[in-house]
Design an enzyme around this catalytic site. Sequence first.
Site, PDB file in Angstrom:
ATOM      1  CD  GLU A 197      -2.955   1.092   2.638  1.00  9.54           C
ATOM      2  OE1 GLU A 197      -2.647   0.473   3.336  1.00  9.54           O
ATOM      3  OE2 GLU A 197      -3.934   2.475   2.311  1.00  9.54           O
ATOM      4  CG  ASP A 213      -3.085  -2.785   4.803  1.00  7.83           C
ATOM      5  OD1 ASP A 213      -2.207  -1.586   5.078  1.00  7.83           O
ATOM      6  OD2 ASP A 213      -4.103  -2.374   3.876  1.00  7.83           O
ATOM      7  CB  ILE A 270      -1.095  -0.315   9.794  1.00  9.24           C
ATOM      8  CG1 ILE A 270      -0.483  -0.036  10.426  1.00  9.24           C
ATOM      9  CG2 ILE A 270      -2.377  -0.134  10.719  1.00  9.24           C
ATOM     10  CD1 ILE A 270      -0.135   0.715  10.986  1.00  9.24           C
ATOM     11  CG  ASP A 271      -7.057  -3.311   6.214  1.00 11.98           C
ATOM     12  OD1 ASP A 271      -7.490  -2.574   5.208  1.00 11.98           O
ATOM     13  OD2 ASP A 271      -7.811  -3.830   6.510  1.00 11.98           O
ATOM     14  CB  THR A 325      -4.454   3.524   8.490  1.00 10.15           C
ATOM     15  OG1 THR A 325      -4.028   2.623   7.719  1.00 10.15           O
ATOM     16  CG2 THR A 325      -3.192   5.241   8.782  1.00 10.15           C
ATOM     17  CG  ASP A 343      -7.385  -2.386   1.462  1.00  9.68           C
ATOM     18  OD1 ASP A 343      -6.753  -1.702   2.305  1.00  9.68           O
ATOM     19  OD2 ASP A 343      -8.327  -1.808   0.072  1.00  9.68           O
TER      20      ASP A 343
HETATM   21  C1  IPD Z   1      -9.328   1.027   4.590  1.00  5.78           C
HETATM   22  C2  IPD Z   1      -9.847  -0.160   5.535  1.00  5.78           C
HETATM   23  C3  IPD Z   1     -11.389   0.284   5.839  1.00  5.78           C
HETATM   24  C4  IPD Z   1     -11.993   0.280   4.382  1.00  5.78           C
HETATM   25  C5  IPD Z   1     -10.728   1.129   3.213  1.00  5.78           C
HETATM   26  C6  IPD Z   1      -9.689   1.256   3.354  1.00  5.78           C
HETATM   27  P1  IPD Z   1      -6.558   0.821   4.951  1.00  5.78           P
HETATM   28  O1  IPD Z   1      -7.539   0.851   4.609  1.00  5.78           O
HETATM   29  O2  IPD Z   1      -9.275  -1.478   4.759  1.00  5.78           O
HETATM   30  O3  IPD Z   1     -11.954  -0.763   6.685  1.00  5.78           O
HETATM   31  O4  IPD Z   1     -12.953   0.888   4.282  1.00  5.78           O
HETATM   32  O5  IPD Z   1     -11.218   1.425   1.659  1.00  5.78           O
HETATM   33  O6  IPD Z   1      -9.171   1.960   2.678  1.00  5.78           O
HETATM   34  O7  IPD Z   1      -6.394   2.957   4.599  1.00  5.78           O
HETATM   35  O8  IPD Z   1      -6.744   1.456   6.862  1.00  5.78           O
HETATM   36  O9  IPD Z   1      -5.093   0.514   5.179  1.00  5.78           O
END
Ligand code: IPD
Length: 273
Positions: A70, A90, A92-93, A95, A219
């Site tokens: 990412e 990813d 940190i999914d 963030t 993700d």
């Molecule tokens: C996000 C998370 C979130 C989702 C967003 C993603 P990130 O990823 O998965 O739940 O709703 O679409 O972008 O940015 O925290 O790696």
Amino acid sequence: MDHNIHEYYETAIAVAKEAGEVVKDGFYKEKKVDIKTSFADLVTETDQAVEQLIMSRFSSKFPTHKFIGEETVAGGKKCEFTDDPTWIVDPIDGTMNFVHGIPHVSISIALAINKEIVVGIVHCPILDTMYTSMKGQGAMCNGKKISVSKISDLSQSVVIIEGGNARSGNEAKTKSNNHLKIIQSSHGIRAYGSAAIDMCLVARGQGEAYIEYGIHIWDIAAGILIVQEAGGVVVDPKGGPVDLVSRRVLCASSKTIAGQISAVVEHIDLERD
Ligand code: IPD
């Protein structure tokens, strides 16, 4: 070329554990937060440090493998999803959760070979939960086999949704209309703030489906295998097989529920990864 998937799987688990210690450390400290594509799309020093760590571990152990991460893509590298063995990460999914001190954060690591996910790991270091899967070997949570819910009708389902980070244009409006339609057809909705965790909850039967428009390959890559190996289905919300770079995903405990959700939502086309 012969692939030792078992070795890839064990390495991914070890790397996820190591990365988890860095995430845990950062979670309890003051964070340096930067904005990416919108004020609701954030990155911290920890996201970047964890991605660097994971990338360096995989590139020293498997130097011919490719990498999609990412933060590397956010830094300007093209997202190239080819047939080559590719680690999709990813760091940190969730963030936004990380920044707000909400424990639902995960490290998502998948390996694709010939565009097929063969290893999927989702590690939630604050919740102390690790989901693991290897193609054809089932899905586990902390070493115990998991499977999807047996409920097979939308009217009796909990559906996991997300707001995502788009704040302008029609995307946010269409999503919120879709959420209303899903509420009206189900037991209710939930949102945990990490796509990878959302998918793992479906895999372990804590919710019957998850749908999101606007996500990226990093993700969902690991979660796809975890849901499939737990007996669930992962499809394109518009119909047909899931397309990892299409920025949309629908997973469910059954084909019936996936079809029922697909029929009530308005579809959104987004720029591909
Ligand atoms: C996000 C998370 C979130 C989702 C967003 C993603 P990130 O990823 O998965 O739940 O709703 O679409 O972008 O940015 O925290 O790696």
